[in-house]
Design a protein around this motif. Sequence first.
Motif, PDB file in Angstrom:
ATOM      1  N   ASP A  10       0.860  -1.186   0.000  1.00 48.86           N
ATOM      2  CA  ASP A  10       0.000   0.000   0.000  1.00 48.86           C
ATOM      3  C   ASP A  10       0.891   1.230   0.000  1.00 48.86           C
ATOM      4  N   ILE A  11       0.790   2.050  -1.018  1.00 50.31           N
ATOM      5  CA  ILE A  11       1.666   3.219  -1.115  1.00 50.31           C
ATOM      6  C   ILE A  11       1.389   4.223  -0.006  1.00 50.31           C
ATOM      7  N   GLN A  16       3.520   6.869   4.713  1.00 51.66           N
ATOM      8  CA  GLN A  16       3.193   7.229   6.099  1.00 51.66           C
ATOM      9  C   GLN A  16       2.186   8.382   6.172  1.00 51.66           C
ATOM     10  N   ARG A  17       1.229   8.336   5.270  1.00 48.06           N
ATOM     11  CA  ARG A  17       0.266   9.430   5.211  1.00 48.06           C
ATOM     12  C   ARG A  17      -0.638   9.482   6.443  1.00 48.06           C
ATOM     13  N   ASP A  18      -0.857   8.336   7.081  1.00 46.22           N
ATOM     14  CA  ASP A  18      -1.671   8.345   8.294  1.00 46.22           C
ATOM     15  C   ASP A  18      -1.006   9.164   9.397  1.00 46.22           C
ATOM     16  N   ILE A  20       1.380  11.585   8.832  1.00 48.78           N
ATOM     17  CA  ILE A  20       1.551  12.961   8.366  1.00 48.78           C
ATOM     18  C   ILE A  20       0.239  13.751   8.458  1.00 48.78           C
ATOM     19  N   THR A  21      -0.870  13.092   8.140  1.00 49.93           N
ATOM     20  CA  THR A  21      -2.150  13.803   8.164  1.00 49.93           C
ATOM     21  C   THR A  21      -2.935  13.580   9.451  1.00 49.93           C
ATOM     22  N   GLY A  22      -2.513  12.588  10.249  1.00 47.35           N
ATOM     23  CA  GLY A  22      -3.253  12.269  11.466  1.00 47.35           C
ATOM     24  C   GLY A  22      -2.497  12.605  12.727  1.00 47.35           C
ATOM     25  N   LEU A  23      -1.384  11.934  12.963  1.00 47.85           N
ATOM     26  CA  LEU A  23      -0.657  12.094  14.219  1.00 47.85           C
ATOM     27  C   LEU A  23      -0.061  13.494  14.363  1.00 47.85           C
ATOM     28  N   ILE A  24       0.667  13.963  13.351  1.00 45.62           N
ATOM     29  CA  ILE A  24       1.415  15.221  13.476  1.00 45.62           C
ATOM     30  C   ILE A  24       0.489  16.410  13.725  1.00 45.62           C
ATOM     31  N   PRO A  25      -0.596  16.574  12.967  1.00 46.18           N
ATOM     32  CA  PRO A  25      -1.471  17.728  13.218  1.00 46.18           C
ATOM     33  C   PRO A  25      -2.194  17.670  14.562  1.00 46.18           C
ATOM     34  N   ARG A 226      11.417   6.362   5.944  1.00 46.18           N
ATOM     35  CA  ARG A 226      11.660   6.858   7.301  1.00 46.18           C
ATOM     36  C   ARG A 226      11.067   8.263   7.418  1.00 46.18           C
ATOM     37  N   LEU A 227      10.212   8.419   8.415  1.00 47.27           N
ATOM     38  CA  LEU A 227       9.624   9.717   8.736  1.00 47.27           C
ATOM     39  C   LEU A 227      10.269  10.183  10.032  1.00 47.27           C
TER      40      LEU A 227
END
Length: 551
Positions: A10-11, A16-18, A20-25, A226-227
Motif C-alpha cells: 500500500d503506497i 506514512q500518510r496516516d 503525516i495527516t493524522g498524528l502530526i497535526p 523513514r519519517l
Amino acid sequence: MSMSKDYRVDIDYLLQRDLITGLIPRVGKDVWQVVYAIDDKSPDRFAIFSALLEPHVVQDALNEDSWDLHIGDGLPGFSQTWQSGKETTIYHRFGTEGIRPLVICRDFHDVWPSYIELCEEFRHFHNLAEDRKNQRFLDFDESGYEIEVAKIFERRVEINWRYLRRFLAATQLYLAVYFDSVRYSRMNLEDVPKKQRLLKHRDATSHYSLHVRTCDFHEEFRTFSRLLGKVIIAPPPIEACDEWPFYEKCMEPEVSFVIGANPDGTLIEHTSSPDKLANYFGANPGAPNYLTPVYFRREVLQKYFAEPERYSVEDGYLRCLGLWGMQIDNNHPTHVVAFLGDLGRDLPYAERLHWRQYNVPPPRDARMSETCSQRSFLAQFSDPSSVDLIFRNEYQELNHAWRERLGWPLFLAPDPGDEHIFKAIHVPVSQSQRELDEQILWLAKLLVDSLNEAELAKGFPENDGRRGIDKFESFLKSKRCDNVEEMVQFLRDLQKLRSTGTAHRKGQNYQKAINRLDLAGKSAPDVMRIVLERAVDMIRTLRRFLDEIEM
C-alpha cells in the motif's frame, strides 16, 4: 490507519500518510498527549519522545528534523572544552544546555529492571500523588476525587494535556514532541512516483522529512521509508497556569440561592458570593446580609452520609477530608440551614450546585435551631438537640468514662471496613426503607457487635459460648445495675430489626420488634428517632451506673 492484508504493498502506508495527516497535526490538540511511545512491529519501528526547550534553543531546534534529545538522555553530566589552551569542565543538570527531559528512561544494563520516570518538576508543580500499583499520577478535585494526570505504561507515557499546558505556562518552556517511524514495503521503488520519494516540511512549529529508499538488507522487502521530525508547541501566557497568583476564584460562575418569597409567590434569590453581600462593617448596603439563613431539604446531606470515608456530617459542621468545611444547622427539626455567605465562601463550585438542587424558600415559622443561634450569634456553648448528634456525643463519652472507671472500653473499635459507620449514623433524610435498614444495621454494629465480650465474660465461666448480649446482661446483673431487663430487651429488639430488616419480606420477628418498640405506622425518620432515643436512654442509664458502681 487500518492495515489490510496487503498493507505491505500500500503506497499510503509506505508514504506514512496516516502519520503525516493524522498524528502530526493532532499534537497538542487531544485530551491526552503521548510524550513517549515505542511501538515496534518488526521490522517496522515507531517511536515518540519529547523534551522541554528553553526559548533560546527553539529556533536552532526548528532548523533540524533530527531529535534534540534522545531516549535515555536527560541525566546530569559534565562537558569539557578547551579555551586558550585551558581545559574547562562544566556540570549540566540535564546533560545539555537549554533542553530538559520530560520523560526519563532509566536503564541499568540488566543489573536492575529498567523503568520510566516523569519529570520531577512537573510532578511537584501539580503536587501529584503517585499510584505506584497502577503506574499513574493523580491530582484531586476540591472534594478529593481522583483526577488521572499521567499514565505510564511499559512502552508508552501519556499526560493529560490540560495539566501539561498549565506546566508549560508556568515555566514558559516549549514542548518538543519527536517522532521517528520506519516502515518496510514489498513495493518496487519504481512504483513510487519520484516526487513522493522525498518530502521535506518546515513551518513555524514543525520540521520533518520523509525518505523512501531501496531496501537491500531485508530479503523480504524491496523498499523502506523513514519519517523523522518534531513538533514544537509554544507555552501559553503565564496567567494560564491557573495557579496563585493568577488563579481567580471569582472566575467561577456565581450560584444564587432562594432566600425568601414575595407576597405574589415569586421567589427572591441572591448570589452567594461574599463580596456582593452586606456585612456588619457596612459593605454592600441594600444587599442581603452575609448571615442570611438559607433553607434546604434534609436530603441535601444524603450525598455526604453515603460516603463517610470522605465526608463527615458533624454537629453543626460539614467537612470533606482536610479540603473544605462549612458550618451548618443540622439541629433544625425539619431542614438543614446554612448562611448565604458561607455557601459562597466555603463550598466548592460543584458543591454549591449540589446544594442548589435542594434549596427551598424559608418555611412559615422560619428560624434556626436554638443550638445554632446560641453558637452563631451569642458565641455560647450549646449541646446538640438532634437525637442522632446527641447519640454520637453520648456514645463516645460513655466509652471514655467506662475505660477511665473500669480500665477497658465497653464498645470496641469497629471492624476493618466499618471505621466510618459511627459518623454516618443519622436520622434518615428520606422515607427510604433501604436507608432506614442501613441505619439500623450500623446502630446494631455499634451497640451489639462492638460489645467487649472478652472483658464482659471475665469471671463468668457460665457465659462461655453465649452471645454478647447475654454476657452484657450477666455483667450488669452481677454489678446490681438498674433497668437491666429493659436495656437488654432493647438490644435484642435492635438485633431483630437488624437481622430481619434487611430481608425483602420482613416477617413476624421484624413486626414483633416494631410493635414492642412502638414503631408501627411511623415514618422512616421517626422510626430512627425513636430507636436513637432508646439508645440514648440506655447510654445515660449506663453512665449513672458507672457513677454508682462499687470497685
